[in-house]
Motif scaffolding. Structure first.
Motif, PDB file in Angstrom:
ATOM      1  N   GLU A  33      -3.863   0.651  -2.723  1.00 51.35           N
ATOM      2  CA  GLU A  33      -3.362  -0.726  -2.725  1.00 51.35           C
ATOM      3  C   GLU A  33      -2.843  -1.068  -4.126  1.00 51.35           C
ATOM      4  N   VAL A  42      -8.032   2.759  -1.490  1.00 49.63           N
ATOM      5  CA  VAL A  42      -8.806   2.039  -0.473  1.00 49.63           C
ATOM      6  C   VAL A  42      -9.210   2.926   0.698  1.00 49.63           C
ATOM      7  N   ASN A  43      -8.612   4.115   0.788  1.00 51.89           N
ATOM      8  CA  ASN A  43      -8.969   5.026   1.877  1.00 51.89           C
ATOM      9  C   ASN A  43      -8.470   6.424   1.535  1.00 51.89           C
ATOM     10  N   THR A  98       0.826  -1.201   0.000  1.00 48.79           N
ATOM     11  CA  THR A  98       0.000   0.000   0.000  1.00 48.79           C
ATOM     12  C   THR A  98       0.862   1.253   0.000  1.00 48.79           C
ATOM     13  N   THR A 110      -2.034  -3.171  -7.238  1.00 48.40           N
ATOM     14  CA  THR A 110      -2.555  -4.391  -7.850  1.00 48.40           C
ATOM     15  C   THR A 110      -1.728  -4.841  -9.049  1.00 48.40           C
ATOM     16  N   LYS A 152      -5.775   0.485  -6.715  1.00 57.08           N
ATOM     17  CA  LYS A 152      -7.061   1.070  -6.340  1.00 57.08           C
ATOM     18  C   LYS A 152      -6.924   1.830  -5.025  1.00 57.08           C
TER      19      LYS A 152
END
Length: 230
Positions: free
Chosen positions: A132, A118-119, A41, A134, A116
């Protein structure tokens, strides 16, 4: 508080990109760190006024390309001192479209990461995105351009929307070379010892001997917008 010591925090030079409604945009960024390895991340700090922030919020996708040490100021200027609202930064730029649909700049890049969001943390004038990873790709081995190298060796400056921007930043320790000229628009410093090889100006060329049609490698203004530094 003396703010210049903040430049001694280590950073790299990256291009963060995203998309919205089929359009691509990207920007220079330096405040990026890996925060976990399970999953992998990244934390990415982006100014809320930047178009890239709007695209990241809309798509939930990102890419980060790590720039090599040979990256020219003109390339950095395209992604760092121009707005995607005015120009298509990806026109004429080497890039790949990832499996997610997000673009990743490959030109002048050692590698890229895509993923993507995520927060997100609201940090006032900035958003701190957690992304994150990918997919990723190593494009070529080489030396990473650090933020310190960009400042000290290439005489690059910091745009106002960067988290490391300092109002009234001191320049007395930056490129202290006789015959320097400063761009009054973006604060780029022309160093005669370095010249501007990417712009056809050989090292050792005085500012007075630069052709009148030469433009600032970062923001593109002409010679008339430069002032001599004392």
């Amino acid at each position: 508080m003396e703010k210049n010591p903040l430049h001694y925090i280590s950073y790299g030079m990256y291009i963060v990109a995203s998309l919205k409604s089929g359009k691509y945009n990207g920007q220079i960024a330096n405040a990026i760190i890996q925060v976990t390895n399970n999953p992998d991340t990244l934390a990415i700090s982006i100014n809320k006024s930047n178009l890239t922030n709007e695209f990241m919020e809309a798509s939930g996708l990102f890419s980060v390309s790590t720039l090599n040490i040979e990256t020219s100021l003109r390339f950095i200027g395209r992604f760092g001192f121009k707005s995607g609202r005015d120009v298509d930064k990806f026109s004429g730029t080497g890039y790949e479209v990832l499996a997610s649909g997000c673009p990743a700049v490959t030109e002048n890049a050692l590698c890229y990461y895509g993923g993507k969001i995520v927060n997100k943390m609201d940090c006032g004038t900035y958003n701190l995105f957690l992304g994150e990873i990918t997919e990723s790709r190593l494009l070529e081995p080489g030396r990473v351009m650090t933020y310190n190298y960009y400042h000290e060796e290439k005489c690059g400056k910091t745009p106002e929307t960067a988290p490391t921007f300092i109002e009234g930043e001191k320049t007395e320790n930056v490129c202290k070379i006789p015959g320097r000229y400063r761009c009054t628009v973006c604060n780029y410093i022309y160093n005669p010892e370095l010249g501007d090889p990417d712009g056809g100006i050989a090292p050792g060329t005085s500012f007075e001997d630069i052709p009148d049609d030469w433009t600032c490698p970062i923001c593109g203004v002409d010679k008339s917008k430069f002032v001599k530094m004392e």
